[in-house]
Design a protein around this motif. Structure first.
Motif, PDB file in Angstrom:
ATOM      1  N   PRO A  44      46.615  50.585  41.581  1.00 26.04           N
ATOM      2  CA  PRO A  44      45.870  51.741  41.063  1.00 26.04           C
ATOM      3  C   PRO A  44      44.410  51.725  41.518  1.00 26.04           C
ATOM      4  CG  PRO A  44      47.258  50.807  39.359  1.00 26.04           C
ATOM      5  CD  PRO A  44      47.324  49.860  40.517  1.00 26.04           C
ATOM      6  N   PRO A  45      43.884  52.911  41.879  1.00 25.66           N
ATOM      7  CA  PRO A  45      42.536  52.979  42.460  1.00 25.66           C
ATOM      8  C   PRO A  45      41.421  52.600  41.500  1.00 25.66           C
ATOM      9  CG  PRO A  45      43.373  55.185  41.994  1.00 25.66           C
ATOM     10  CD  PRO A  45      44.519  54.237  41.790  1.00 25.66           C
ATOM     11  N   GLN A  46      41.684  52.667  40.198  1.00 20.72           N
ATOM     12  CA  GLN A  46      40.629  52.347  39.221  1.00 20.72           C
ATOM     13  C   GLN A  46      40.092  50.922  39.387  1.00 20.72           C
ATOM     14  OE1 GLN A  46      43.606  53.628  38.449  1.00 20.72           O
ATOM     15  NE2 GLN A  46      43.094  55.719  37.811  1.00 20.72           N
ATOM     16  N   ALA A  47      40.912  50.041  39.969  1.00 16.30           N
ATOM     17  CA  ALA A  47      40.500  48.641  40.110  1.00 16.30           C
ATOM     18  C   ALA A  47      39.402  48.451  41.154  1.00 16.30           C
ATOM     19  CB  ALA A  47      41.712  47.782  40.470  1.00 16.30           C
ATOM     20  N   PHE A  48      39.224  49.426  42.035  1.00 14.64           N
ATOM     21  CA  PHE A  48      38.206  49.291  43.079  1.00 14.64           C
ATOM     22  C   PHE A  48      36.820  49.403  42.448  1.00 14.64           C
ATOM     23  CE2 PHE A  48      35.364  50.832  46.405  1.00 14.64           C
ATOM     24  CZ  PHE A  48      35.655  49.956  47.437  1.00 14.64           C
ATOM     25  N   ASN A  49      36.095  48.279  42.429  1.00 15.40           N
ATOM     26  CA  ASN A  49      34.809  48.282  41.743  1.00 15.40           C
ATOM     27  C   ASN A  49      33.885  47.184  42.289  1.00 15.40           C
ATOM     28  OD1 ASN A  49      32.844  49.071  39.927  1.00 15.40           O
ATOM     29  ND2 ASN A  49      33.665  47.851  38.243  1.00 15.40           N
ATOM     30  N   PRO A  50      33.366  47.369  43.510  1.00  7.91           N
ATOM     31  CA  PRO A  50      32.409  46.397  44.064  1.00  7.91           C
ATOM     32  C   PRO A  50      31.035  46.601  43.419  1.00  7.91           C
ATOM     33  CG  PRO A  50      32.737  48.206  45.609  1.00  7.91           C
ATOM     34  CD  PRO A  50      33.670  48.453  44.450  1.00  7.91           C
ATOM     35  N   VAL A  51      30.788  45.874  42.349  1.00  4.34           N
ATOM     36  CA  VAL A  51      29.651  46.170  41.469  1.00  4.34           C
ATOM     37  C   VAL A  51      28.289  46.001  42.148  1.00  4.34           C
ATOM     38  CG1 VAL A  51      30.883  45.686  39.332  1.00  4.34           C
ATOM     39  CG2 VAL A  51      29.787  43.801  40.575  1.00  4.34           C
ATOM     40  N   ASP A  52      28.252  45.282  43.271  1.00  5.32           N
ATOM     41  CA  ASP A  52      26.978  45.070  43.948  1.00  5.32           C
ATOM     42  C   ASP A  52      27.157  45.258  45.461  1.00  5.32           C
ATOM     43  OD1 ASP A  52      24.255  44.452  44.153  1.00  5.32           O
ATOM     44  OD2 ASP A  52      24.653  42.315  44.465  1.00  5.32           O
ATOM     45  N   LEU A  53      27.843  46.338  45.838  1.00  4.27           N
ATOM     46  CA  LEU A  53      28.092  46.582  47.260  1.00  4.27           C
ATOM     47  C   LEU A  53      26.776  46.556  48.026  1.00  4.27           C
ATOM     48  CD1 LEU A  53      30.092  47.402  49.530  1.00  4.27           C
ATOM     49  CD2 LEU A  53      29.497  49.787  49.023  1.00  4.27           C
ATOM     50  N   ASP A  54      26.733  45.728  49.065  1.00  2.81           N
ATOM     51  CA  ASP A  54      25.495  45.556  49.822  1.00  2.81           C
ATOM     52  C   ASP A  54      25.814  45.522  51.313  1.00  2.81           C
ATOM     53  OD1 ASP A  54      22.997  45.004  50.787  1.00  2.81           O
ATOM     54  OD2 ASP A  54      22.672  43.208  49.584  1.00  2.81           O
TER      55      ASP A  54
END
Length: 425
Positions: A44-54
């Motif tokens: 499920p797409p909701q899991a995509f969560n790179p909280v500090d994408l850099d």
């Protein structure tokens, strides 16, 4: 010179000069440890969560390592789009990350521009049915509808909203036996991005090495009549005519995983292991595309980054001060041999780097490195190779010689060298 031999475009020659690229596998799979290609498991797409994408951190690592271009997975086989695509619900717009307002591709291309790294995009033509919530008309079983979907999505990536994209990486895995309307698809691509370099499929500008270990053969040539396109295909795809298609060798920083895993840190390659692969890819006239999977924060892992930077700096350092260069060699009248004679005593070296001038095509088919240990007596051949192409890196035990000679054994017409260097590393 053969009148029929293919000649590279200026863009292809530019690509070959890039030599080193970074592959970035990042997407929904990053957040589902243990999932594999085509396993059919829901993600499920909701899991995509790179909280500090850099993405700037990615590019800083590239800059420090001497990487010239990057290729980021925009859509892998699972169908998840790393941008807010209008043509699928399976994308960042339905992720927890930034409440569905994020766009990985935007942050990536902006970082590339800031650091002067050439941006490439990976797009899997094939995708697994059933994971993305698309209608049956978009199934790969329905070629017409799927081609429309393909073009619609690729247009979002290439229509200019993300600026110039230098290369488009088509992964052939999953496309075995499937027929795409390639003239229509690649026609649209080249209308939007005339300078784009296409990898492997459709109307390719460069090709795959045929393995995922990063190795090119000693007989690697830029001119081919057939190409490898998938790890799942037993046979090569026949081309309509001979084409100039330089090789790119992709490989993983870690042993088995393309996407990030928390369980394989111990398999990160050492500086020397990466260098060995480099010498079997770039050192055989190919480009090298090394993969690092960004972690769940959205960072390149520290251990992978450190290994890449150490490797890049070491490779740059070992060729920084050549003992001898092309201007020190004397060619014969027919440009079939080049001889260097030490002014006095002998030269000690253990690595020779040769480049052919490929502007008018590839000539050399076989060559020999000969040495004369004294200023008289006969030469002996210490190494024989096939093509020279963009670059040959020849690592040797230390040799002492008064004369070093490059001798062409077989060629398609006259030979023009771009460079020859002797090194002691």
């Amino acid at each position: 010179m053969s009148n029929s031999r293919p000649i590279p475009s200026a863009r292809q020659l530019e690509f070959q000069d890039w030599e080193l690229g970074l592959f970035l596998h990042f997407g929904i799979r990053t957040f589902y440890e243990g999932h594999r290609d085509w396993d059919g498991k829901p993600m499920p797409p909701q899991a995509f969560n790179p909280v500090d994408l850099d993405c700037r951190q990615w590019m800083q690592v590239c800059k420090d390592a001497g990487v010239k271009y990057t290729v980021l997975t925009a859509k892998h086989h699972d169908g998840f789009a790393n941008w807010p695509s209008e043509y699928t619900p399976y994308s960042v717009k339905n992720a927890a990350w930034k409440d569905g307002k994020g766009d990985v591709i935007r942050e990536y291309v902006d970082a590339c521009a800031e650091f002067g790294i050439k941006p490439g995009i990976y797009y899997s033509p094939a995708q697994a049915d059933g994971l993305s919530g698309l209608s049956s008309e978009v199934s790969m079983e329905e070629s017409g509808g799927y081609d429309d979907y393909f073009i619609n999505q690729i247009s979002e990536l290439l229509d200019g909203r993300y600026g110039k994209i230098d290369c488009l990486w088509f992964d052939g895995c999953g496309s075995e036996g499937h027929e795409y309307d390639w003239p229509r698809i690649t026609g649209e691509i080249r209308k939007m991005q005339p300078d784009i370099l296409i990898f492997s499929m459709g109307d390719p500008d460069y090709r795959w090495c045929g393995n995922e270990e990063g190795y090119a053969g000693i007989d690697n040539t830029n001119v081919v009549e057939s190409i490898d396109f998938s790890v799942l295909a037993d046979e090569q795809e026949k081309l309509k005519t001979k084409k100039w298609l330089p090789v790119e060798c992709d490989m993983r920083m870690r042993d088995k995983n393309w996407f990030y895993s928390e369980n394989d840190v111990h398999t990160v390659k050492t500086q020397q292991q990466i260098t060995d692969v480099y010498d079997l890819s770039v050192g055989r006239g190919a480009n090298m595309l090394i993969n690092i999977g960004p972690d769940r924060r959205g960072h390149l892992p520290e251990c992978d980054s450190k290994a890449l930077i150490q490797f890049g700096q070491a490779v740059k350092q070992r060729t920084a001060t050549p003992l001898v260069t092309l201007t020190d060699f004397i060619p014969d009248e027919d440009s079939q041999s080049w001889n260097y004679q030490t002014p006095e005593g002998t030269t000690r070296c253990n690595m020779i780097v040769i480049q052919e001038d490929l502007t008018d095509g590839e000539s050399v088919k076989r060559f020999s490195i000969d040495i004369n240990c004294y200023n008289n007596g006969r030469f002996l051949s210490i190494y024989q190779g096939c093509t020279i192409g963009h670059k040959q890196i020849i690592r040797l035990p230390e040799i002492r010689a008064a004369n070093v000679r490059l001798r062409i054994l077989e060629a398609d017409g006259s030979v023009k060298l771009r460079s020859i260097e002797l090194h002691h590393v």
